[in-house]
Design an enzyme around this catalytic site. Structure first.
Site, short mmCIF file in Angstrom:
data_model
loop_
_atom_site.label_atom_id
_atom_site.label_comp_id
_atom_site.label_asym_id
_atom_site.label_seq_id
_atom_site.Cartn_x
_atom_site.Cartn_y
_atom_site.Cartn_z
N ASP A 35 37.55 46.45 46.06
CA ASP A 35 38.75 45.90 46.73
C ASP A 35 40.03 46.10 45.92
O ASP A 35 41.06 46.52 46.44
CB ASP A 35 38.56 44.44 47.17
CG ASP A 35 38.22 43.47 46.06
OD1 ASP A 35 37.97 43.91 44.92
OD2 ASP A 35 38.20 42.25 46.33
N GLY A 122 28.26 33.82 42.77
CA GLY A 122 28.82 35.07 43.31
C GLY A 122 28.91 35.06 44.82
O GLY A 122 29.07 36.10 45.44
N LEU A 123 28.82 33.88 45.43
CA LEU A 123 28.93 33.79 46.90
C LEU A 123 30.29 33.21 47.30
O LEU A 123 30.46 32.69 48.39
CB LEU A 123 27.79 32.95 47.49
CG LEU A 123 26.37 33.44 47.18
CD1 LEU A 123 25.33 32.50 47.78
CD2 LEU A 123 26.15 34.86 47.68
N SER A 125 32.30 30.59 46.14
CA SER A 125 32.61 29.17 46.30
C SER A 125 34.10 28.94 46.07
O SER A 125 34.71 28.08 46.71
CB SER A 125 31.77 28.30 45.37
OG SER A 125 31.94 28.71 44.04
N ASP A 170 37.23 38.48 48.97
CA ASP A 170 36.55 37.20 49.18
C ASP A 170 37.33 36.30 50.13
O ASP A 170 36.78 35.71 51.06
CB ASP A 170 36.37 36.46 47.84
CG ASP A 170 35.54 37.27 46.88
OD1 ASP A 170 34.96 38.29 47.31
OD2 ASP A 170 35.47 36.90 45.70
C1 GLA Z 1 34.73 39.07 42.98
C2 GLA Z 1 36.21 39.21 43.35
C3 GLA Z 1 36.40 40.18 44.51
C4 GLA Z 1 35.67 41.50 44.26
C5 GLA Z 1 34.24 41.26 43.80
C6 GLA Z 1 33.55 42.53 43.36
O1 GLA Z 1 34.02 38.45 44.01
O2 GLA Z 1 36.76 37.95 43.67
O3 GLA Z 1 37.78 40.37 44.71
O4 GLA Z 1 36.37 42.30 43.36
O5 GLA Z 1 34.17 40.34 42.72
O6 GLA Z 1 33.40 43.41 44.43
#
Ligand code: GLA
Length: 383
Positions: A35, A122-123, A125, A170
């Protein structure tokens, strides 16, 4: 959950809440660390998320309480621009700060949050609590922002207030997500398509490694800087705004400009991962889930070997999946350095998968992972 939150609100603040809202978390199917390089990503909202009950008050104070944490955080309106010692409350504080800076009139508010997204998994929050706050206040007070404006404000909070140089994926995913749809988002133009995420005989498993993401923020910012360095070097020969303007073929013509092996590896991951997302979108369109699964495995390999954001725990999950007949694809999801992996698992094998993965994972890592079967859920709503 709504009633539980309302009851807890009454117990905590001695008054009723005015409204309750829900905002989801997200997984990213493919397109990792893309991103902030201006490429294509493919996230979806999940049914885990953040609930918030709110009520305005006349005390000129913002009060933040979460059922997930002990302490309540109280902030005077004129102090809202300061970061607070409590990490989780900084997300709603940052959002209110942006609204106030933008000239919106918001007097005091009481908030009660609850989240069932495992923190540090990594979801997203954090994006979920940001958008939950922004969406609730915008809706309740008719502040007049559209969703894209809320997404940009939440990203600004993450970048400038929290200090993570993250991209927009995200916040976008949790604000725009729809049940049973994947979002194919171009992070440069912010144009997006909602695509049916029809899994046929497969279901989507989320495997939380239960590994806390140590130093994740500083390593994340380091990766962002490495990509900027690759871009700077490539710009000696061509004009590029971001790495994802190149496909693998074009990149090969200019990659000789990058002498440092680490920087070259980072850029190679970005360019090839972006190509994989284009292929994955086609595979999904054609209902070719086997191809989609292969691309997920390839994505993980690249994140492990070239981008170096995986780790023993995430690798153990994916290594197991590679040997398990009823999984057709698996990869880490999100920033990495711990957190969650996702897998496409044949329906009917959920229990068997959990049993064998747990035995393998405990043997390798020493403690169990958590396994959920995930549903793709809706974006923010008032309940
Ligand atoms: C985190 C960041 C996102 C993205 C991912 C990796 O979730 O907040 O912006 O860069 O890592 O894809």
């Amino acid at each position: 959950m709504k009633i539980e939150l309302e009851q807890n609100f009454l117990a905590n603040y001695n008054r009723n809440s005015d409204a309750v809202y829900f905002t989801p978390g997200r997984i990213n199917l493919i397109g990792e660390h893309i991103d902030y390089n201006g490429g294509l990503v493919m996230p979806c909202a999940i049914t885990l998320g953040t609930w918030v009950a709110i009520a305005s008050n006349n005390d000129g104070k913002f009060r933040f309480k979460s059922l997930n944490f002990e302490a309540q955080v109280d902030v005077e309106s004129n102090k809202i621009h300061d970061k607070n010692g409590s990490l989780w409350a900084n997300y709603p504080i940052g959002i209110i700060n942006e609204f106030l800076k933008d000239g919106k009139e918001i007097n005091g508010f009481d908030f009660l949050f609850f989240g069932n997204i495992p923190i540090g998994s990594g979801l997203s929050s954090s994006a979920s609590i940001e958008i939950a706050t922004a969406f609730a206040l915008n809706d309740y007070l008719n502040l007049g922002y559209d969703k894209l404006e809320l997404i940009k404000i939440a990203k600004k909070v993450e970048n400038d207030f929290i200090g993570l140089n993250s991209g927009i994926m995200d916040q976008f995913a949790v604000a725009i997500g729809e049940k049973d749809k994947a979002i194919v988002l171009d992070c440069e133009t912010l144009r997006y398509k909602m695509v049916d995420f029809n899994l046929g005989k497969y279901s989507l498993a989320i495997i939380n490694t239960n590994k806390p993401r140590e130093l994740a923020d500083s390593k994340y910012n380091e990766r962002v800087a490495e990509c900027q360095e690759a871009l700077r070097l490539l710009n000696e020969e061509i004009t590029l705004h971001n790495l994802c303007e190149l496909n693998a073929e074009k990149f090969a013509l200019h990659s000789h400009l990058i002498h440092d092996e680490t920087i070259l590896n980072r850029a190679t991951h970005v360019v090839k991962e972006n190509d994989r997302v284009h292929l994955a979108a086609k595979a999904l369109n054609n209902g070719n889930l086997e191809e989609f699964g292969r691309l997920m495995y390839a994505s993980h390999k690249s994140l492990k070997e070239l981008y170096e954001v995986s780790g023993d725990e995430l690798d153990a999950v994916v290594d197991f999946c590679l040997t398990y007949d009823h999984v057709i694809g698996a990869r880490m999801t999100g920033a990495g350095f711990g957190g969650c992996a996702i897998a496409l698992l044949e329906k009917g094998y959920e229990e068997d998968f959990a049993k064998h993965l747990t035995a393998y994972y405990v043997g390798k890592i020493g403690y169990p992972a958590a396994i959920y079967i995930s549903e793709i859920g809706d974006g923010p709503k008032r309940l």
